[in-house]
Every structure is written in structure tokens, then in C-alpha cells.
Scaffold this motif. Structure first.
Motif, PDB file in Angstrom:
ATOM      1  N   ARG A 162       5.296   4.573 -14.790  1.00  0.00           N
ATOM      2  CA  ARG A 162       4.770   3.398 -14.202  1.00  0.00           C
ATOM      3  C   ARG A 162       3.361   3.057 -14.808  1.00  0.00           C
ATOM      4  O   ARG A 162       2.785   1.871 -14.865  1.00  0.00           O
ATOM      5  N   ILE A 163       2.733   4.243 -15.215  1.00  0.00           N
ATOM      6  CA  ILE A 163       1.138   4.166 -15.579  1.00  0.00           C
ATOM      7  C   ILE A 163       1.036   3.018 -16.817  1.00  0.00           C
ATOM      8  O   ILE A 163       0.311   2.225 -16.784  1.00  0.00           O
ATOM      9  N   LEU A 164       2.415   2.937 -17.750  1.00  0.00           N
ATOM     10  CA  LEU A 164       2.348   2.350 -18.848  1.00  0.00           C
ATOM     11  C   LEU A 164       2.453   0.681 -18.581  1.00  0.00           C
ATOM     12  O   LEU A 164       2.492  -0.046 -19.606  1.00  0.00           O
ATOM     13  N   THR A 165       2.688   0.309 -16.979  1.00  0.00           N
ATOM     14  CA  THR A 165       2.901  -1.194 -16.945  1.00  0.00           C
ATOM     15  C   THR A 165       1.518  -1.597 -16.573  1.00  0.00           C
ATOM     16  O   THR A 165       1.153  -2.802 -16.174  1.00  0.00           O
ATOM     17  N   TYR A 183      -3.823  12.281 -12.009  1.00  0.00           N
ATOM     18  CA  TYR A 183      -2.506  11.564 -12.424  1.00  0.00           C
ATOM     19  C   TYR A 183      -2.185  10.783 -11.081  1.00  0.00           C
ATOM     20  O   TYR A 183      -1.718   9.645 -11.099  1.00  0.00           O
ATOM     21  N   GLU A 184      -2.129  11.369  -9.899  1.00  0.00           N
ATOM     22  CA  GLU A 184      -1.506  10.890  -8.712  1.00  0.00           C
ATOM     23  C   GLU A 184      -2.355   9.318  -8.462  1.00  0.00           C
ATOM     24  O   GLU A 184      -1.691   8.474  -7.861  1.00  0.00           O
ATOM     25  N   SER A 185      -3.534   9.396  -8.591  1.00  0.00           N
ATOM     26  CA  SER A 185      -4.462   8.387  -8.251  1.00  0.00           C
ATOM     27  C   SER A 185      -4.213   6.960  -9.231  1.00  0.00           C
ATOM     28  O   SER A 185      -4.051   6.008  -8.802  1.00  0.00           O
ATOM     29  N   VAL A 186      -4.000   7.563 -10.605  1.00  0.00           N
ATOM     30  CA  VAL A 186      -3.633   6.244 -11.421  1.00  0.00           C
ATOM     31  C   VAL A 186      -2.164   5.847 -10.981  1.00  0.00           C
ATOM     32  O   VAL A 186      -1.997   4.544 -11.431  1.00  0.00           O
ATOM     33  N   ARG A 191       0.935   1.124  -9.340  1.00  0.00           N
ATOM     34  CA  ARG A 191       2.108   0.711  -8.433  1.00  0.00           C
ATOM     35  C   ARG A 191       1.740  -0.432  -7.775  1.00  0.00           C
ATOM     36  O   ARG A 191       2.578  -1.276  -7.129  1.00  0.00           O
ATOM     37  N   LEU A 192       0.659  -1.060  -7.793  1.00  0.00           N
ATOM     38  CA  LEU A 192       0.168  -2.268  -7.034  1.00  0.00           C
ATOM     39  C   LEU A 192       0.609  -3.258  -8.233  1.00  0.00           C
ATOM     40  O   LEU A 192       0.413  -3.128  -9.294  1.00  0.00           O
ATOM     41  N   THR A 220      -5.624   0.086   2.800  1.00  0.00           N
ATOM     42  CA  THR A 220      -6.601  -1.137   3.410  1.00  0.00           C
ATOM     43  C   THR A 220      -6.013  -2.399   2.744  1.00  0.00           C
ATOM     44  O   THR A 220      -5.886  -3.420   3.316  1.00  0.00           O
ATOM     45  N   ILE A 221      -5.502  -2.312   1.304  1.00  0.00           N
ATOM     46  CA  ILE A 221      -5.091  -3.385   0.555  1.00  0.00           C
ATOM     47  C   ILE A 221      -3.811  -3.915   0.923  1.00  0.00           C
ATOM     48  O   ILE A 221      -3.537  -4.807   1.209  1.00  0.00           O
ATOM     49  N   LYS A 222      -3.034  -2.944   1.375  1.00  0.00           N
ATOM     50  CA  LYS A 222      -1.521  -2.934   1.859  1.00  0.00           C
ATOM     51  C   LYS A 222      -1.534  -3.350   3.233  1.00  0.00           C
ATOM     52  O   LYS A 222      -0.659  -3.355   4.020  1.00  0.00           O
TER      53      LYS A 222
END
Length: 286
Positions: A162-165, A183-186, A191-192, A220-222
Motif C-alpha cells: 500500500r505504501i506504493l500508492t 514501516y507501520e507508521s508509513v 491507508r488514508l 483524530t482524523i478518523k
């Protein structure tokens, strides 16, 4: 072995496109026009190429394309994705590594598995490596099979891809970062759906935000409720900070006491910290 013309090297002839029997092993710089794709490679669609093309334009092809001799040209064994990106980036020449086909595929799979276990390469580089393995390894036809090969979960593989999107500019920021990024943060940021939400989060991550801070900002954004944190508002409003990496095996962190951290605050805080460090050093010497 083919006899080389006097005063000519094998590299000279490859660059000039001279007709000769090609070498069987080693590294060479060759014209992109000398490379041909493997017609047996079932992968014809290569997804999310924009970030790789942009990185090749910026820094060139980091990893050589693996090839095997074919008449007066080279057939690609591993690196079809990098080849197409290099061609799209208008590179005239690329570095190739000549190996036996089966040996090359096995080596690349082993290299990627090793990197996955160590997690010591950047998130975008890892995502590119995973996508490349899926595109080029005929034995891997699904994310489930890729996950089994790597000893990871399908959710991990799906998240990394998904990072490549991410928008190309954000991929470039992550790719060129000199610090180790989660990795998990990116993945969470990728995913946003809205790039306008992704960009400030990437910038915060590059400026030293922790994984918890990134996660809380995304919550918070979600519109998710704040997690209990002993009555503190830090879960929803993380205090900004800047991380300065030095050449002395130490990093310096400046963290705001409030919700803002300006460049002037950073400079003044660093000056005061230096003065305190000098005074402490003198006191210890006494």
C-alpha cells in the motif's frame, strides 16, 4: 573466449553495440537497448511505477538488473520492473549483473527475505522489493504466497504494498530520508485516502514524531475517541519535536512544551542546551 580488438575493452564494445559473444559472468554497463524482457515472464502489468521512476531520475538505478546472455543482447532474469522504470526515466545505460537464470531468481528471493527479517532498508525500498518479487518470480502469484515465502502475514504484505500508492512526492521524501522510519507508521499514513492528510503526517514522521503520535493523529482524523492517557491531552495533540542527527553517534531532540515549535524556538533551545552542556562539562572537570 572471444578475442578483443586491439585497444578495446569488452565494455567499449558493449557500449558501442559491437557484435561479439557476450560474457557469461560479471558486471557491465550496457545500453538499455541491449536488454530484452523474458517472453516467458507472465507479468505484463507493473503497478505503482511512478515512485520508482522518480527515484531513478533522482539517484539512478541503485541495484543492477540481473541478465543472461542472449545472442548479441541480454535477456532480463530479474529486474523487469527496474528495467521499465529506467526506460521510462530515459536512462541510456544501466548496470547489469550476468548470472545463470535460476541462480539469479533464488539469490534475489533470498536477499529480499533477508532484508525483510532485518527491516534495515527504507519503507519505500522494501515495498518496491516486494512488488518486484511478485512481478518477476513465477512461483509467486498472490499476496498469500508472497507472505508465506517471507514468513510474514498477508496483512503485513498488503500494508507494505500500500505504501506504493502514496503520491510520488511523498514517496520521494520517505525514500531520501536519512533516518530509520517505522514501516507501520508509513503504512498507516498510506491507508488514508486524502493526500492532504497524508503530507503533514509524513512531514511529522520525518521530523521525529513517534509511532504513537502518528497513530493518535490518524485516529483524530478518523474521528476516533482519544485513548486514555492519565488525563493528558497528548494523545490527541502530540507535542511537536525536531530531531537533529549528528556525526558523533548521538541525536539531539528539541520538543515543544506546547502545541507549536517554530524554527526560532529550535535555535534558541539548542543555544541554551549547548550553554548548559558546557557548564555541566566544566563542573564535572572541577
Amino acid at each position: 573466449m572471444t578475442q578483443l580488438p586491439e585497444g578495446k575493452t569488452r565494455l567499449d564494445l558493449v557500449r558501442a553495440g559491437g557484435g561479439m559473444t557476450l560474457g557469461k559472468r560479471g558486471r557491465l554497463i550496457v545500453s538499455v537497448s541491449k536488454l530484452v524482457e523474458d517472453p516467458k515472464n507472465e507479468r505484463k502489468v507493473f503497478r505503482n511505477m511512478e515512485g520508482l521512476i522518480a527515484s531513478i531520475k533522482a539517484v539512478g538505478l541503485v541495484e543492477p538488473i540481473t541478465v543472461t546472455p542472449l545472442d548479441d543482447r541480454y535477456q532480463i532474469v530479474t529486474g523487469h520492473r527496474r528495467f521499465r522504470a529506467a526506460r521510462a526515466a530515459k536512462l541510456e545505460q544501466v548496470e547489469v549483473l550476468i548470472r545463470d537464470p535460476e541462480d539469479a531468481v533464488a539469490r534475489r528471493r533470498k536477499s529480499i527475505v533477508s532484508n525483510v527479517q532485518r527491516e534495515d532498508i527504507g519503507p519505500v525500498e522494501m515495498a518496491e522489493a516486494l512488488q518486484s518479487l511478485m512481478d518477476e518470480d513465477k512461483t509467486i502469484v498472490s499476496q498469500d504466497q508472497l507472505a508465506a515465502t517471507l514468513g510474514k502475514s498477508k496483512a503485513w504484505v498488503s500494508g507494505m504494498l500500500r505504501i506504493l500508492t502514496l503520491p510520488v512526492e511523498l514517496q520521494k521524501k520517505v525514500w531520501t530520508s536519512q533516518q530509520s522510519l517505522s514501516y507501520e507508521s508509513v503504512v498507516r499514513i498510506a491507508r488514508l485516502e486524502d493526500p492532504r492528510q497524508q503530507e503533514p503526517l509524513i512531514d511529522a514522521l520525518l521530523n521525529g514524531a513517534s509511532h504513537r503520535e502518528i497513530r493518535n493523529q490518524i485516529d483524530t482524523i478518523k474521528g476516533k475517541p482519544a485513548k486514555p492517557n492519565g488525563g493528558s491531552s497528548a494523545a490527541t495533540s502530540p507535542q511537536p519535536k525536531r530531531v537533529f542527527h549528528t556525526r558523533h553517534k548521538a541525536s539531539v531532540i528539541v520538543q515543544a512544551m506546547g502545541s507549536r515549535l517554530t524554527p526560532d524556538q529550535c535555535v534558541l533551545a539548542l543555544k541554551e542546551a549547548v550553554q548548559q552542556a558546557i557548564e555541566a562539562s566544566i563542573a564535572e572537570a572541577d
